[in-house]
Design an enzyme around this catalytic site. Sequence first.
Site, short mmCIF file in Angstrom:
data_model
loop_
_atom_site.label_atom_id
_atom_site.label_comp_id
_atom_site.label_asym_id
_atom_site.label_seq_id
_atom_site.Cartn_x
_atom_site.Cartn_y
_atom_site.Cartn_z
N CYS A 157 -38.91 64.61 -28.12
CA CYS A 157 -38.74 62.38 -28.77
C CYS A 157 -37.86 62.04 -29.40
CB CYS A 157 -40.06 62.41 -29.01
SG CYS A 157 -41.77 62.46 -28.10
N HIS A 184 -32.30 71.92 -36.94
CA HIS A 184 -33.42 72.07 -35.51
C HIS A 184 -33.61 73.65 -36.44
CE1 HIS A 184 -33.65 74.78 -32.28
NE2 HIS A 184 -33.16 73.47 -31.03
N HIS A 203 -34.00 49.14 -43.66
CA HIS A 203 -35.07 48.63 -42.63
C HIS A 203 -35.20 50.43 -41.52
CE1 HIS A 203 -34.71 44.48 -42.04
NE2 HIS A 203 -33.52 44.67 -42.08
N HIS A 259 -39.94 57.61 -35.44
CA HIS A 259 -40.38 57.34 -34.51
C HIS A 259 -42.09 57.32 -34.05
CE1 HIS A 259 -41.60 59.14 -30.61
NE2 HIS A 259 -42.34 60.51 -31.24
N HIS A 317 -48.70 50.81 -31.40
CA HIS A 317 -49.89 49.61 -31.25
C HIS A 317 -49.56 49.03 -29.84
CE1 HIS A 317 -52.40 46.31 -31.56
NE2 HIS A 317 -53.83 47.34 -31.48
N ASN A 344 -47.18 55.66 -27.60
CA ASN A 344 -45.00 56.71 -27.76
C ASN A 344 -44.44 56.75 -26.61
OD1 ASN A 344 -43.73 58.61 -28.25
ND2 ASN A 344 -45.14 60.20 -29.19
#
Length: 487
Positions: free
Chosen positions: A219, A298, A382, A386, A415, A419
């Site tokens: 993702c 990572h 802002h 994720h 909502h 995802n």
Amino acid sequence: MANVKLLYHYLITHFFKLFFLPLIALVATKASSLTQEDFHNLWFHLQHNLQTLTIVFAIFTFGSTVYILTRPRPVYLVDYSCHLPPAHQKITVQMIRDNIKKNLEINPSLRLLGEESSLDFFYRVLERSGLGEETYLPNALHSVPPLQNMAAAREETEQVIFDAIDNLLTNTKVNTREIGIIILNSSTFNPTPSLSAMVVNKYKLRSNIKSINLGGMGCSAGVIAIDLAKDLLQVHKNTYALVVSTENISRNAYAGDNKSMIVANCLFRLGGAAILLSNKSEDRRRSKYKLLHTVRTHTGADDKSFRCVQQEDDDKGKTGISLTKDITSVAGRTITKNIATLGPLVLPMSEKLLFFKTYLRKKYFDDKIKHYVPDFKRAIDHFCIHAGGRALIDELEKSLGLSPVDVEPSRSTLHRFGNTSSSSIWYELAYTEAKGRMKKGNKAWQIALGSGFKCNSAVWVALRDVNPSVNSPWEHCIDKYPVKLDL
């Protein structure tokens, strides 16, 4: 105490202004008292030190030239587009229940989600997931039985990618022959020819295009694609980079009873985004944002990090994405490392000093005191976290000291769209624009987590007051949000 801290931040942030303004005033006062004779003496002195003056000028010119030629090229985000699926692909909790029941009636041996306890677990997770009643699934998963073949997967991917790119090209009016770089990321669906080659074929992109297909990166791959595009735009002059982020649901829905694999079925939904980047100076005027920083972390060298999100077969041979219990601790550790790298790049000096002071106290005097958590709201306007799930958003809201308004784009995206994997950060940015909150000079932080385990960040600055683009995914529903969730 709060007023003292505000005063401290103001003094540190504006230290140079407060120091140099009196100095400039003093120099100006002295200069105003110089006579004509003083100016004649200065000119005489310069004439007799012409060699020194020439050397200084030459060094200045050389240094300026080197700086101009070697400084990083600015990368502009011209525009982006998020896929809005058609209404017939909406899915509700009741529709999911009905489809599971129909599948079991048609083919009891299919055992979709297996045992009764697994079904109960699935419904509990689904109801507490933070997803609403208007998310989307591809046609293949609306079918009874579901279609999980190559043709269905291609149909879904083509729908998402082509719609997002078509809308982006319509809004930007860019000729596809001007695009010199195409980077596409899709974690679990990577056919041959590649999906990036599919885009080249569909839009007849030029033969010398730099085509890159990223797979298996989870993702957080959307930020990886942006970072890679940034690097390529430093090398290839006067061109556009098209970045496409998506994930395939049809091919990867899990049909077994392993609870660690069922969770993914509850969260992932249909979506994707196309982003147009440019290094052309003339595009600054019409671009929405300029890229300031990308930071990639990572932790895959650690075995727990590497295995906490893994695609594998269950004991009955059914493939799914397994989430281990280590994922929470792994995510926390990886996020901390990413923030530690990003902080010095974006935080004001006042926050850096407070962090350094706490670090020294903890290291040399009292190791029991807590680490100082920087106030990122002093640097970032802002936050696009994720939309990986309600627990992830809750954890980052708490650890970063954010307010409900700060995480509103993430909760609302989860909502409304679920995802959508690597593209979720773009739905969140679109939400902020649709609310009219993105003003010139505002900074937006996109932070994404993915398998491997990775945490990647991108920071953008708005070049103008940003309005939502035509066909924004929030165009017809923004007034409904935020919603109050009883979870």
